[in-house]
Design an enzyme around this catalytic site. Structure first.
Site, PDB file in Angstrom:
ATOM      1  N   ASP A   1       0.862  -1.175   0.000  1.00 15.42           N
ATOM      2  CA  ASP A   1       0.000   0.000   0.000  1.00 15.42           C
ATOM      3  C   ASP A   1       0.902   1.231   0.000  1.00 15.42           C
ATOM      4  OD1 ASP A   1      -2.387   1.585   0.393  1.00 15.42           O
ATOM      5  OD2 ASP A   1      -3.249  -0.191   1.346  1.00 15.42           O
TER       6      ASP A   1
ATOM      7  N   ASP B   1      -2.987   4.712  -2.499  1.00 11.93           N
ATOM      8  CA  ASP B   1      -4.053   5.311  -1.706  1.00 11.93           C
ATOM      9  C   ASP B   1      -4.458   6.694  -2.245  1.00 11.93           C
ATOM     10  OD1 ASP B   1      -5.391   4.864   1.054  1.00 11.93           O
ATOM     11  OD2 ASP B   1      -4.637   6.919   1.220  1.00 11.93           O
TER      12      ASP B   1
ATOM     13  N   GLU C   1      -6.118   3.900  -6.225  1.00 15.37           N
ATOM     14  CA  GLU C   1      -7.423   4.118  -5.586  1.00 15.37           C
ATOM     15  C   GLU C   1      -7.872   5.540  -5.936  1.00 15.37           C
ATOM     16  OE1 GLU C   1      -9.651   4.252  -1.275  1.00 15.37           O
ATOM     17  OE2 GLU C   1      -7.788   5.323  -1.628  1.00 15.37           O
TER      18      GLU C   1
ATOM     19  N   HIS D   1     -11.451  -2.760   2.990  1.00 11.62           N
ATOM     20  CA  HIS D   1     -11.416  -2.372   4.412  1.00 11.62           C
ATOM     21  C   HIS D   1     -12.183  -1.078   4.696  1.00 11.62           C
ATOM     22  CE1 HIS D   1      -8.439   0.027   2.433  1.00 11.62           C
ATOM     23  NE2 HIS D   1      -8.319   0.777   3.499  1.00 11.62           N
ATOM     24  N   ASP D   2     -12.673  -0.401   3.660  1.00 21.51           N
ATOM     25  CA  ASP D   2     -13.421   0.848   3.839  1.00 21.51           C
ATOM     26  C   ASP D   2     -14.921   0.685   3.604  1.00 21.51           C
ATOM     27  OD1 ASP D   2     -11.086   2.321   4.280  1.00 21.51           O
ATOM     28  OD2 ASP D   2     -10.815   2.744   2.138  1.00 21.51           O
TER      29      ASP D   2
HETATM   30  C1  NOJ Z   1      -8.187   5.429   1.622  1.00 17.25           C
HETATM   31  C2  NOJ Z   1      -7.931   4.262   2.510  1.00 17.25           C
HETATM   32  O1  NOJ Z   1      -8.391   3.095   1.904  1.00 17.25           O
HETATM   33  C3  NOJ Z   1      -8.618   4.565   3.827  1.00 17.25           C
HETATM   34  O2  NOJ Z   1      -8.643   3.464   4.685  1.00 17.25           O
HETATM   35  C4  NOJ Z   1      -7.917   5.736   4.447  1.00 17.25           C
HETATM   36  O3  NOJ Z   1      -8.611   6.131   5.616  1.00 17.25           O
HETATM   37  C5  NOJ Z   1      -7.827   6.924   3.507  1.00 17.25           C
HETATM   38  N1  NOJ Z   1      -7.520   6.567   2.159  1.00 17.25           N
HETATM   39  C6  NOJ Z   1      -6.761   7.888   3.975  1.00 17.25           C
HETATM   40  O4  NOJ Z   1      -5.490   7.307   3.807  1.00 17.25           O
END
Ligand code: NOJ
Length: 576
Positions: A99, A207, A269, A342-343
């Site tokens: 990541d 990210d 992402e 995970h989000d």
């Molecule tokens: C995206 C990540 O997937 C998330 O978990 C994170 O809180 C934010 N970016 C900030 O890094």
């Protein structure tokens, strides 16, 4: 697409280390825990692991706040164990993708510590520092340089009393944004990426990478965003796919990957990315990234109030959205495919049904639908077991900064705590972060200590050890869909044609290449459905069933009728 790429027939598995497996009894998952489970991954048959952050971090945002990019957080292990894990994965033919979190650092990163020392510090310009709004006093309400809200509630600006300026943080105030306009920042990031590649890793998941270029004006200011609801302006148009983003990603690709031997994967992402932008990001001729995570289908159950304004999900919207992305990236570029991470809430609780009578079949149905699309599928840990959302009670059950901050802000503004909790229970990120359920023992085999977040009580029924040797399990079904991508070229690279776009129960599409066609039929509802009006229905009825999640239909039933959450893949040879 000119030549086929290895990742077109690959499946990626995401590990969120805090919640995967704990090897030392401190209640937090770690690299040793992953090392002990590599055979689970090999058995599932995945090609790549994406490892969520394991770097040193104060853990304000569970590791996405990094204080040193070139080491391992002691809670997770050490570089030595990391190297062992990398070797163990490589021995099994599995690649490892790190990541890369470089929109921001932790405020405890040495770069920021230095930057905040004084306005003249050489590192000052590595972050976004701005004076209070003209004529206002720093720290006063409304004095922030722009009206942007942070993704984690409150303003995106934090007042720094000692140097008399604000710094920008799109996420928590412990995650200051890096200033990519500064060449030294970019060079430091590229050097760090090369260091990981030299160590043997196989690529990066980047990210919020489409937020690194901000719409800075010639006079150095940043514009306000439009206020549509709540207190803050929407800054997203001013930092999503910003003016220099393509330049930065092409430069990164050149500086980090050009001339390097090996097979790598890069996935950006990209919240808010449009199809047109995604084509630019993933056009091989432009050499930016291999694929992007788009967000459209994970916002279809959100109303105008945003993430916590939960609305019912309509299957026709899901099909329209994913279908548009399939068509949009058919000629140039490439999709990544995911239901959850995970989000996001657990896939089966959001797009399927976690009711006892439907859970197993709907989990397999979701696997079938997603993995038969064109693109690179991502499996989020526990998804292969059909893990569900957690039965959260009060706010004390939550751990995630996003949920905790939202609760404090919303209830502070007078919202009914029970309404706020309702949204958190459905949409909150902690749903994905409860420990992986390995067996039916006390802490689901995740830890011998006290887990950092509660284990889902349904682990007594839903767990890996109950599934891995069971040919009818969700796990076995995931193995099959993963295998299909490896063995059936049409699954990896065939054309995609959506059918029955207006049907509100059935998800149907055809994949085709010269000589072969697949029909995917999935009933994504709790009631029986019939897939009439399928073109060439008579031929499909006679076709071979390549994959199913239910017993064969009774001879008296029309073959194209589907039980609740039943999914079938047919194959037939074609002339052309
Ligand atoms: C995206 C990540 O997937 C998330 O978990 C994170 O809180 C934010 N970016 C900030 O890094």
């Amino acid at each position: 697409m000119t030549e086929p790429q290895w990742w077109q027939s690959a499946v990626v598995y995401q590990i969120y280390p805090r919640s995967f497996a704990d090897s030392d009894g401190d209640g937090i998952g770690d690299l040793g825990g992953i090392l002990a489970k590599v055979d689970h991954l090999a058995r599932l048959g995945v090609d790549v692991v994406w490892l969520s952050p394991v770097y040193p971090s104060p853990q304000d945002d569970a590791g996405y706040d990094i204080s040193d990019f070139q080491d391992i957080e002691p809670v997770f292990g050490s570089l030595e164990i990391f190297d062992q894990l990398l070797a163990a994965l490589h021995e099994r033919g599995i690649k490892l993708v790190m990541d890369l979190v470089v929109n921001h650092t932790s405020d405890e990163h040495a770069w920021f510590q230095q930057a905040r020392r004084s306005k003249d510090d050489p590192k000052r310009d590595w972050y976004w520092w701005r004076p209070p709004r003209e004529g206002m006093t720093g720290g006063d309400p409304g004095a922030e340089p722009t009206n942007w809200g942070s993704f984690f509630s409150g303003s995106a600006w934090e007042w720094d009393e000692s140097t008399g300026e604000y710094y920008l943080h799109l996420f928590s105030k412990k995650q200051p944004d890096l200033n990519w306009e500064n060449r030294e920042v970019r060079e430091a990031v590229y050097a760090m990426m090369r260091w990981w590649l030299d160590r043997g890793v196989d690529g990066f998941r980047m990210d919020v990478i489409n937020m690194i270029s901000k719409a800075v004006q010639p006079d150095g200011s940043l514009p306000d965003g439009v206020v549509s609801h709540g207190l803050y302006g929407d800054g997203t148009p001013l930092f999503t796919d910003g003016p220099r983003i393509h330049e930065y990603l092409a430069e990164m690709n050149r500086e980090v990957f050009a001339g390097r031997d090996g097979q790598f994967l890069t996935v950006g992402e990209m919240p808010g990315v449009t199809i047109d932008e995604a084509i630019r990001y993933t056009d091989p001729a432009r050499a930016e990234v291999d694929m992007v995570f788009q967000f459209e289908h994970v916002t279809l159950d959100q109303g105008p109030g945003g993430k916590w304004d939960v609305q019912p999900l309509r299957l026709t919207d899901v099909k329209a959205s994913l279908g548009r992305w399939q068509a949009g990236l058919a000629e140039v570029g490439w999709n990544s495919l995911y239901w959850n991470n995970h989000d996001q809430p657990r896939a089966v609780s959001r797009y399927g049904s976690d009711a006892p009578e439907h859970r197993v079949r709907s989990a397999k149905c979701l696997a079938t639908v997603l993995h038969l699309h064109r693109g690179t599928p991502y499996v989020y840990q526990g998804e292969e077991l059909g893990m569900t959302n957690f039965p959260f009670g009060g706010i004390g059950d939550f751990r995630d900064i996003e949920s905790l901050n939202h609760y404090a802000e919303a209830t502070g503004h007078g919202e009914d705590p029970e309404d706020v909790l309702k949204a958190l229970r459905y949409m909150g990120r902690d749903n994905a972060r409860t420990p992986v359920q390995w067996d039916d023992s006390a802490n689901a085999g995740f830890t011998t200590g006290t887990p950092w977040i509660a284990v889902n009580p349904n682990h007594t029924e839903i767990n890996a050890s109950a599934q891995i040797d069971d040919e009818d399990s969700v796990f076995a079904h995931y193995r099959r869909v993963i295998e299909l991508r490896h063995t059936e070229k049409v699954v990896a690279t065939g054309d995609f044609t959506m059918l029955l776009a207006d049907h509100d129960q059935i998800y149907a599409f055809v994949r085709s290449e010269p000589g072969t066609a697949l029909l995917v039929l999935a009933n994504m509802s709790n009631e029986t459905a019939v897939a009439d009006q399928i073109p060439d229905a008579a031929e499909w009825e006679r076709a071979e069933v390549l994959l199913t999640n239910a017993p064969s239909p009774e001879p008296s039933q029309p073959r194209l009728s589907l039980q609740p959450w039943e999914a079938r893949v047919y194959r037939r040879r074609t002339d052309g």
